[in-house]
Design an enzyme around this catalytic site. Structure first.
Site, PDB file in Angstrom:
ATOM      1  N   GLY A  43       0.877  -1.626  -0.038  1.00 29.37           N
ATOM      2  CA  GLY A  43       0.415  -0.150   0.440  1.00 29.37           C
ATOM      3  C   GLY A  43       0.939   1.656  -0.254  1.00 29.37           C
ATOM      4  O   GLY A  43       0.405   2.309  -0.185  1.00 29.37           O
ATOM      5  N   GLU A  98       3.771   3.745   5.879  1.00 28.58           N
ATOM      6  CA  GLU A  98       2.599   3.477   5.811  1.00 28.58           C
ATOM      7  C   GLU A  98       1.901   4.101   5.177  1.00 28.58           C
ATOM      8  O   GLU A  98       1.693   5.392   5.541  1.00 28.58           O
ATOM      9  CB  GLU A  98       2.828   2.516   7.818  1.00 28.58           C
ATOM     10  CG  GLU A  98       1.475   2.115   6.959  1.00 28.58           C
ATOM     11  CD  GLU A  98       1.371   0.682   6.479  1.00 28.58           C
ATOM     12  OE1 GLU A  98       1.555   0.932   5.513  1.00 28.58           O
ATOM     13  OE2 GLU A  98       0.726   0.116   7.387  1.00 28.58           O
ATOM     14  N   ASP A  99       0.884   3.397   4.512  1.00 27.64           N
ATOM     15  CA  ASP A  99       0.053   4.368   4.135  1.00 27.64           C
ATOM     16  C   ASP A  99      -1.425   5.124   4.837  1.00 27.64           C
ATOM     17  O   ASP A  99      -1.758   5.557   4.584  1.00 27.64           O
ATOM     18  CB  ASP A  99      -0.745   3.176   2.960  1.00 27.64           C
ATOM     19  CG  ASP A  99      -1.285   2.166   3.002  1.00 27.64           C
ATOM     20  OD1 ASP A  99      -0.589   1.185   3.779  1.00 27.64           O
ATOM     21  OD2 ASP A  99      -1.823   0.801   2.361  1.00 27.64           O
ATOM     22  N   ASP A 102      -4.776   1.499  10.871  1.00 24.66           N
ATOM     23  CA  ASP A 102      -6.237   1.217  10.902  1.00 24.66           C
ATOM     24  C   ASP A 102      -6.519   0.065  11.768  1.00 24.66           C
ATOM     25  O   ASP A 102      -6.168   1.614  12.985  1.00 24.66           O
ATOM     26  CB  ASP A 102      -6.670   0.147   9.640  1.00 24.66           C
ATOM     27  CG  ASP A 102      -8.627  -0.159  10.097  1.00 24.66           C
ATOM     28  OD1 ASP A 102      -8.847   0.602  10.044  1.00 24.66           O
ATOM     29  OD2 ASP A 102      -8.491  -0.912   9.353  1.00 24.66           O
ATOM     30  N   THR A 103      -6.160  -0.969  12.297  1.00 23.24           N
ATOM     31  CA  THR A 103      -6.425  -1.298  13.781  1.00 23.24           C
ATOM     32  C   THR A 103      -5.142  -0.507  14.572  1.00 23.24           C
ATOM     33  O   THR A 103      -5.222  -1.400  16.253  1.00 23.24           O
ATOM     34  CB  THR A 103      -6.315  -3.050  13.714  1.00 23.24           C
ATOM     35  OG1 THR A 103      -5.396  -3.423  12.879  1.00 23.24           O
ATOM     36  CG2 THR A 103      -8.426  -3.363  13.345  1.00 23.24           C
ATOM     37  N   GLY A 104      -3.947  -1.242  13.683  1.00 20.90           N
ATOM     38  CA  GLY A 104      -2.896  -0.743  13.875  1.00 20.90           C
ATOM     39  C   GLY A 104      -2.099  -1.735  14.357  1.00 20.90           C
ATOM     40  O   GLY A 104      -0.985  -2.063  14.810  1.00 20.90           O
ATOM     41  N   THR A 106      -0.538  -4.046  11.654  1.00 21.54           N
ATOM     42  CA  THR A 106      -0.158  -4.156  11.305  1.00 21.54           C
ATOM     43  C   THR A 106       1.419  -3.155  11.363  1.00 21.54           C
ATOM     44  O   THR A 106       2.672  -3.692  11.804  1.00 21.54           O
ATOM     45  CB  THR A 106      -0.546  -3.854   9.707  1.00 21.54           C
ATOM     46  OG1 THR A 106      -1.393  -4.831   9.298  1.00 21.54           O
ATOM     47  CG2 THR A 106       0.444  -4.011   8.612  1.00 21.54           C
ATOM     48  N   LYS A 130      -6.826   6.452  10.998  1.00 20.51           N
ATOM     49  CA  LYS A 130      -8.631   5.756  11.378  1.00 20.51           C
ATOM     50  C   LYS A 130      -8.289   5.852  12.502  1.00 20.51           C
ATOM     51  O   LYS A 130      -8.000   4.294  12.911  1.00 20.51           O
ATOM     52  CB  LYS A 130      -9.261   5.372  10.446  1.00 20.51           C
ATOM     53  CG  LYS A 130      -9.110   4.823   9.242  1.00 20.51           C
ATOM     54  CD  LYS A 130     -10.219   3.478   8.427  1.00 20.51           C
ATOM     55  CE  LYS A 130      -9.483   3.030   7.121  1.00 20.51           C
ATOM     56  NZ  LYS A 130     -10.298   2.337   7.022  1.00 20.51           N
TER      57      LYS A 130
HETATM   58  P1  IMP Z   1      -4.408  -2.125  10.339  1.00 17.95           P
HETATM   59  O1  IMP Z   1      -5.896  -2.682  10.354  1.00 17.95           O
HETATM   60  O2  IMP Z   1      -3.580  -1.041  10.788  1.00 17.95           O
HETATM   61  O3  IMP Z   1      -3.109  -3.595  10.575  1.00 17.95           O
HETATM   62  O4  IMP Z   1      -4.025  -1.832   8.614  1.00 17.95           O
HETATM   63  C1  IMP Z   1      -3.444  -3.244   7.948  1.00 17.95           C
HETATM   64  C2  IMP Z   1      -3.718  -3.424   6.632  1.00 17.95           C
HETATM   65  O5  IMP Z   1      -5.391  -3.223   5.956  1.00 17.95           O
HETATM   66  C3  IMP Z   1      -3.325  -1.857   5.968  1.00 17.95           C
HETATM   67  O6  IMP Z   1      -1.414  -1.595   6.241  1.00 17.95           O
HETATM   68  C4  IMP Z   1      -3.767  -1.190   4.882  1.00 17.95           C
HETATM   69  O7  IMP Z   1      -2.951  -1.468   4.089  1.00 17.95           O
HETATM   70  C5  IMP Z   1      -5.233  -1.929   5.034  1.00 17.95           C
HETATM   71  N1  IMP Z   1      -6.024  -1.149   5.333  1.00 17.95           N
HETATM   72  C6  IMP Z   1      -7.107  -0.889   6.531  1.00 17.95           C
HETATM   73  N2  IMP Z   1      -7.463   0.628   6.007  1.00 17.95           N
HETATM   74  C7  IMP Z   1      -7.957   0.320   4.636  1.00 17.95           C
HETATM   75  C8  IMP Z   1      -8.237   0.879   3.380  1.00 17.95           C
HETATM   76  O8  IMP Z   1      -8.977   1.303   4.351  1.00 17.95           O
HETATM   77  N3  IMP Z   1      -8.735   0.567   2.361  1.00 17.95           N
HETATM   78  C9  IMP Z   1      -7.296  -0.283   1.771  1.00 17.95           C
HETATM   79  N4  IMP Z   1      -7.081  -0.610   2.782  1.00 17.95           N
HETATM   80  C10 IMP Z   1      -6.732  -0.758   3.647  1.00 17.95           C
END
Ligand code: IMP
Length: 175
Positions: A43, A98-99, A102-104, A106, A130
């Site tokens: 991403g 990082e792009d 979200d949950t954090g 990753t 988010k």
């Molecule tokens: P995490 O939930 O923070 O672990 O995010 C996991 C991965 O989900 C991120 O690295 C993004 O690549 C992907 N992701 C989270 N939210 C979005 C979204 O709104 N659109 C596309 N990819 C997302």
């Protein structure tokens, strides 16, 4: 899938403005430290490419890739690194790009892994966050902007591997 299902959330000129500010902040802190910039695939590939081109000092670039068990990151599912950086990181100034956080889970897993490589410093730059979705605390040292709990695509972000090439960030469907 047609573009009629896309609603622009962050247009190109706003992305440029966010990038310019982030590049200024990163430049201020890293200009004389020969940093290693590590992008989280896939991403971050566009954001990282644009960000490093705004840095007018030497940087090294590397990547990590993370696989999550199940679709996305389930609570309790441990993300796993499937690509590790090739550059030695001990004693280096490391900036993770990082792009979106979200949950954090990753980003937290990537930071945990990189911390074990004993860098001199380790910080995170994320274009989007988010905060309402967070399940694991993550410190974002350089943040583009917060967004609400919407699924976004474009500028590297995908839905089932589509839409990464959009030059803007959009919300999919009827959200
Ligand atoms: P995490 O939930 O923070 O672990 O995010 C996991 C991965 O989900 C991120 O690295 C993004 O690549 C992907 N992701 C989270 N939210 C979005 C979204 O709104 N659109 C596309 N990819 C997302």
């Amino acid at each position: 899938m047609t573009s009629s299902r896309l609603r622009v959330l962050i247009p190109q000129d706003e992305i440029s403005r966010l990038l310019g500010r982030l590049a200024e902040e990163v430049s201020r802190d890293y200009r004389d430290s020969d940093p290693v910039v590590i992008g989280i695939l896939k991403g971050a590939f566009i954001f990282m490419a644009d960000l490093v081109r705004l840095l007018d000092f030497p940087v090294q670039v590397d990547f990590v890739r993370v696989a999550s068990y199940g679709a996305g990151t389930r609570p309790g599912g441990q993300p796993r690194l499937t690509l590790r950086p090739h550059l030695p990181l001990a004693g280096r100034q490391v900036l993770v790009v990082e792009d979106i956080v979200d949950t954090g889970h990753t980003t937290a897993a990537v930071l945990r892994y990189l911390e074990r490589q004993r860098p001199a410093s380790l910080r995170l730059c994320a274009l989007l966050s988010k905060p309402s979705r967070r399940e694991t605390p993550v410190v974002i040292n350089y943040l583009g902007t917060n967004i609400p709990d919407l699924f976004v695509v474009g500028y590297g972000l995908d839905a089932a591997e589509r839409h990464r090439n959009l030059p803007y960030i959009a919300v999919l469907g009827n959200e």
